[in-house]
Design an enzyme around this catalytic site. Structure first.
Site, PDB file in Angstrom:
ATOM      1  N   ARG A  13       0.851  -1.192   0.000  1.00 39.14           N
ATOM      2  CA  ARG A  13       0.000   0.000   0.000  1.00 39.14           C
ATOM      3  C   ARG A  13       0.889   1.244   0.000  1.00 39.14           C
ATOM      4  O   ARG A  13       1.992   1.239   0.515  1.00 39.14           O
ATOM      5  CB  ARG A  13      -0.885   0.031   1.244  1.00 39.14           C
ATOM      6  CG  ARG A  13      -1.921  -1.060   1.319  1.00 39.14           C
ATOM      7  CD  ARG A  13      -2.957  -0.728   2.400  1.00 39.14           C
ATOM      8  NE  ARG A  13      -2.353  -0.322   3.658  1.00 39.14           N
ATOM      9  CZ  ARG A  13      -2.082  -1.145   4.662  1.00 39.14           C
ATOM     10  NH1 ARG A  13      -2.345  -2.426   4.553  1.00 39.14           N
ATOM     11  NH2 ARG A  13      -1.553  -0.692   5.786  1.00 39.14           N
ATOM     12  N   TYR A  29      -0.803  -3.660  -7.350  1.00 42.58           N
ATOM     13  CA  TYR A  29      -0.700  -4.395  -6.089  1.00 42.58           C
ATOM     14  C   TYR A  29      -2.000  -4.372  -5.290  1.00 42.58           C
ATOM     15  O   TYR A  29      -2.578  -3.310  -5.054  1.00 42.58           O
ATOM     16  CB  TYR A  29       0.419  -3.808  -5.204  1.00 42.58           C
ATOM     17  CG  TYR A  29       0.320  -4.321  -3.780  1.00 42.58           C
ATOM     18  CD1 TYR A  29       0.769  -5.597  -3.471  1.00 42.58           C
ATOM     19  CD2 TYR A  29      -0.324  -3.592  -2.787  1.00 42.58           C
ATOM     20  CE1 TYR A  29       0.609  -6.119  -2.203  1.00 42.58           C
ATOM     21  CE2 TYR A  29      -0.482  -4.104  -1.519  1.00 42.58           C
ATOM     22  CZ  TYR A  29      -0.016  -5.364  -1.233  1.00 42.58           C
ATOM     23  OH  TYR A  29      -0.193  -5.892   0.027  1.00 42.58           O
ATOM     24  N   LYS A  48      -9.713  -2.632   0.423  1.00 34.72           N
ATOM     25  CA  LYS A  48      -9.642  -1.511   1.373  1.00 34.72           C
ATOM     26  C   LYS A  48     -10.377  -0.273   0.850  1.00 34.72           C
ATOM     27  O   LYS A  48     -11.028   0.441   1.618  1.00 34.72           O
ATOM     28  CB  LYS A  48      -8.181  -1.154   1.665  1.00 34.72           C
ATOM     29  CG  LYS A  48      -7.303  -2.314   2.099  1.00 34.72           C
ATOM     30  CD  LYS A  48      -7.721  -2.942   3.405  1.00 34.72           C
ATOM     31  CE  LYS A  48      -6.632  -3.882   3.905  1.00 34.72           C
ATOM     32  NZ  LYS A  48      -7.015  -4.677   5.066  1.00 34.72           N
ATOM     33  N   HIS A  81     -12.028  -2.726  10.108  1.00 35.00           N
ATOM     34  CA  HIS A  81     -10.869  -3.561   9.740  1.00 35.00           C
ATOM     35  C   HIS A  81     -10.731  -4.654  10.801  1.00 35.00           C
ATOM     36  O   HIS A  81      -9.823  -4.634  11.625  1.00 35.00           O
ATOM     37  CB  HIS A  81      -9.634  -2.654   9.690  1.00 35.00           C
ATOM     38  CG  HIS A  81      -8.405  -3.304   9.155  1.00 35.00           C
ATOM     39  ND1 HIS A  81      -7.146  -2.894   9.533  1.00 35.00           N
ATOM     40  CD2 HIS A  81      -8.223  -4.317   8.281  1.00 35.00           C
ATOM     41  CE1 HIS A  81      -6.241  -3.632   8.914  1.00 35.00           C
ATOM     42  NE2 HIS A  81      -6.860  -4.493   8.152  1.00 35.00           N
ATOM     43  N   SER A  83      -2.034  -4.721  10.485  1.00 35.13           N
ATOM     44  CA  SER A  83      -1.522  -5.796   9.633  1.00 35.13           C
ATOM     45  C   SER A  83      -0.318  -6.473  10.271  1.00 35.13           C
ATOM     46  O   SER A  83       0.492  -5.831  10.934  1.00 35.13           O
ATOM     47  CB  SER A  83      -1.131  -5.234   8.267  1.00 35.13           C
ATOM     48  OG  SER A  83      -2.262  -4.755   7.593  1.00 35.13           O
ATOM     49  N   CYS A 124      -0.176  -8.570  12.698  1.00 31.76           N
ATOM     50  CA  CYS A 124      -0.228  -8.749  14.161  1.00 31.76           C
ATOM     51  C   CYS A 124      -1.072  -9.962  14.548  1.00 31.76           C
ATOM     52  O   CYS A 124      -1.564 -10.045  15.668  1.00 31.76           O
ATOM     53  CB  CYS A 124      -0.771  -7.491  14.830  1.00 31.76           C
ATOM     54  SG  CYS A 124       0.419  -6.146  14.917  1.00 31.76           S
ATOM     55  N   ASP A 141     -10.410 -10.206   7.815  1.00 31.93           N
ATOM     56  CA  ASP A 141      -9.863  -8.868   7.584  1.00 31.93           C
ATOM     57  C   ASP A 141     -10.868  -7.736   7.718  1.00 31.93           C
ATOM     58  O   ASP A 141     -10.533  -6.681   8.224  1.00 31.93           O
ATOM     59  CB  ASP A 141      -9.233  -8.813   6.189  1.00 31.93           C
ATOM     60  CG  ASP A 141      -8.358  -7.594   5.983  1.00 31.93           C
ATOM     61  OD1 ASP A 141      -7.575  -7.269   6.894  1.00 31.93           O
ATOM     62  OD2 ASP A 141      -8.439  -6.964   4.910  1.00 31.93           O
ATOM     63  N   ARG A 171       1.881 -12.243  -0.749  1.00 30.03           N
ATOM     64  CA  ARG A 171       0.476 -12.523  -0.440  1.00 30.03           C
ATOM     65  C   ARG A 171      -0.022 -13.806  -1.108  1.00 30.03           C
ATOM     66  O   ARG A 171       0.562 -14.305  -2.060  1.00 30.03           O
ATOM     67  CB  ARG A 171      -0.389 -11.358  -0.936  1.00 30.03           C
ATOM     68  CG  ARG A 171      -0.091 -10.024  -0.267  1.00 30.03           C
ATOM     69  CD  ARG A 171      -0.717  -9.914   1.094  1.00 30.03           C
ATOM     70  NE  ARG A 171      -0.390  -8.681   1.785  1.00 30.03           N
ATOM     71  CZ  ARG A 171      -1.173  -8.126   2.714  1.00 30.03           C
ATOM     72  NH1 ARG A 171      -2.313  -8.694   3.054  1.00 30.03           N
ATOM     73  NH2 ARG A 171      -0.806  -7.012   3.309  1.00 30.03           N
TER      74      ARG A 171
END
Length: 596
Positions: A70, A203, A212, A232, A254, A256, A283, A371
């Site tokens: 991102r 991406y 998102k 989120h 992200s 975690c 997510d 990913r």
């Protein structure tokens, strides 16, 4: 093919006139269409076929090395009034932003196919779901959107049906990979128009506009105006031995442990006792008050776009099982026999994520933000309730971050307003999912700082507004799996053993655990947190649940500085709540939640 909805057809025609593609393809979401796209990308080199004996239906995509994450500094929220975007967003005037983007889009699809992707975020028949259409020149985006959303003919039918009733029946997303030039890369959001324009990146969240961009930045604006929450958060169901299931929503930045928690496998003793864990989402969570006053949630996504590095048989065997077939991998390494590989897996890489012969001098073999894209239905713990049109009732909301010290393993907020403060004060060390320095403590309220489509002060006020008479709101907790001892090692084993913490939360929800009150919230009382079978001594548990009042006084001051960054729109109620906590910390006796 064309659309029966005049507004949609007119928009597609306008984009085609601007971008001048060679052809236009309306996506129907069929298997035949997907296979044709895969074959096309194999021929152009956009995809590489992986070992079909070990990983049937799996392919690798390699991004441009400058296009791997991102780009928050190039992501804008374009509201008519600058203040409405808030200090938490980069802002550009809508007219200026449209002009800039249309200049980039002009003639950009010459020699390319323009794909029209109708999609639904959420179960196709859910009143909580919302639809969108993405126009793109990337077949890779089409293939990923098919996995990540309910994409194709059924979504188009819903868009056309709803378009008869409303001018705002779908979110308009326009995307082009452009030249993949970082100097010509922007992601613009126009929440007042329910539209998105993204140029110059292929991406993930920059290009899969349902993710998102729609499901959080635009949906958060929609949610505020319509009285719901777009968050989120993962959604996980915890089924006890009596067959009762509590659903928990949890927000972590992200990398975690969100996906790990969403696909958690209970420890052996819990499994023998009959505990089960059900994955609803990993997510994004959309929550709406039901007629009974409870919050009901859907996962608007149909797939997982997960971080590959760190996913292993030890950390997340369910994720590993999910991606054994029919998966698109992005920026992973490959072994000599062409299997996908990343740090944490057995074996060794032959080629790195850029396709070069692996050399440790070039850095990790897989990009740290590599990913996988896979259908959620391939997860062994996928819950059939994920398709429930009315959503699942949420018993608890969990906030958390990566904090090596100070923050206890778990505590419960005293009420909804305190819970909003706890979520607002969340902090975590930064990770590879976003550009910038790694390992710096960053406040990331509700894990939404990169994703809230409007002023954070208004966002907190929207959260507070759910505390209404008759509301049966979830309890709010905060967890920290990452607290370290003096030796620098994690004190808590994490992974499956996190169920022990969730069990205590459920006991609190059911009124079966007393807890211990502290100035920061309620912590487990002695004996309430099951530790049987853990190599965890009393001193380590003491440290995990210790409340350092002096440290928390400094933390409260830092939280106050953070809240003031959002100016006059920050609700006074949160300032008052922080003052209450600070006063309790200054005046109360020193406490530890458990005795050795």
């Amino acid at each position: 093919m064309a659309s029966k909805l005049a507004a949609l057809q007119r928009w597609v025609d306008e984009v085609a006139a601007l971008t001048r593609p060679t052809r236009i393809h309306w996506c129907d979401g069929s298997d035949a269409e997907y296979q044709a796209l895969v074959q096309q990308m194999l021929q152009t080199g956009d995809l590489v076929e992986l070992n079909q004996q070990t990983h049937p239906g799996c392919y690798l995509h390699r991004s441009s090395p400058s296009d791997v994450a991102r780009v928050e500094h190039l992501t804008f929220v374009c509201t008519k009034e600058h203040e409405d975007a808030g200090p938490n967003n980069h802002w550009m005037d809508p007219a200026e932003a449209h002009a800039k983007m249309d200049g980039l889009f002009a003639d950009c699809m010459e020699g390319r196919t323009l794909y029209v992707i109708p999609y639904c975020m959420g179960p196709i028949d859910s009143p909580l779901a919302r639809c969108g259409v993405e126009i793109t020149d990337s077949p890779y985006v089409v293939a990923n959107m098919r996995t990540m959303t309910r994409m194709g003919a059924a979504a188009l039918a819903r868009i056309e049906r709803e378009g008869l009733l409303s001018n705002d029946s779908f979110v308009k997303g326009l995307h082009s990979i452009g030249e993949l030039d970082p100097e010509r890369r922007f992601i613009m959001h126009f929440p007042e128009d329910l539209s998105i324009k993204s140029y110059g990146s292929g991406y993930g969240g920059n290009a899969l506009l349902g993710k998102k961009c729609h499901a959080l930045r635009i949906a958060s604006w929609q949610a505020r105006s319509e009285g719901w929450l777009a968050e989120h958060m993962l959604i996980v169901g915890i089924e006890n031995p009596q067959g009762q299931t509590h659903y928990v929503a949890a927000a972590f930045p992200s990398a975690c442990g969100k996906t790990n928690l969403a696909m958690l496998i209970p420890p052996d003793g819990y499994r023998r006792d009959g505990w089960k864990v059900w994955t609803v989402g990993d997510d994004i969570c959309w929550m709406r008050p039901g007629a009974d006053g409870r919050l009901y949630a859907i996962n608007p996504e149909a797939g997982f776009f997960g971080v590959a590095p760190g996913t292993s048989a030890g950390s997340n065997p369910n994720a590993l099982a999910s991606i054994a077939r029919d998966t698109i991998f992005t920026n992973v390494a490959v072994t000599a026999d062409n299997q996908p590989w990343w740090e944490g897996l057995p074996g060794e890489p032959a080629l790195d994520w850029q396709g070069r012969a692996y050399d440790p001098a070039n850095g990790p073999a897989a990009h740290p933000n590599a990913r996988f894209t896979v259908s959620a239905k391939q997860c062994p713990t996928w819950s059939p309730k994920a398709e429930d049109a009315q959503g699942v009732p949420i018993s608890a909301i969990v906030f958390g971050g990566r904090r090596p010290s100070l923050v206890p393993l778990v505590f419960e907020a005293r009420d909804w307003a305190h819970g909003v403060l706890v979520g607002g004060a969340m902090g975590s060390e930064t990770t590879a999912a976003a550009t910038g320095a790694v390992g710096v403590l960053r406040r990331d309220s509700m894990a939404m700082k990169p994703f809230c489509g409007y002023h954070y002060g208004d966002y907190f006020q929207h959260w507070l507004s759910f505390d209404q008479p008759g509301a049966q709101l979830p309890k709010i907790f905060h967890v920290n799996w990452f607290r370290k001892g003096k030796d620098g090692k994690f004190l808590w084993p994490g992974f499956g053993d996190n169920l022990r913490v969730l069990e205590w939360m459920i006991a609190r929800v059911e009124g079966k655990a007393a807890g211990v009150d502290t100035p920061i919230g309620t912590l487990p009382a002695q004996g309430e947190l099951r530790t049987d079978g853990l190599a965890l001594d009393g001193a380590a548990l003491d440290e995990l649940l210790h409340v350092d009042q002096a440290g928390w006084q400094a933390e409260a001051a830092a939280i106050g500085d953070y809240l003031r960054e959002f100016g006059q729109r920050m609700p006074q109620r949160l300032h008052d709540e922080l003052q209450r906590v600070a006063s309790a910390l200054a005046g109360g006796p020193r406490v530890s939640a458990v005795a050795s």
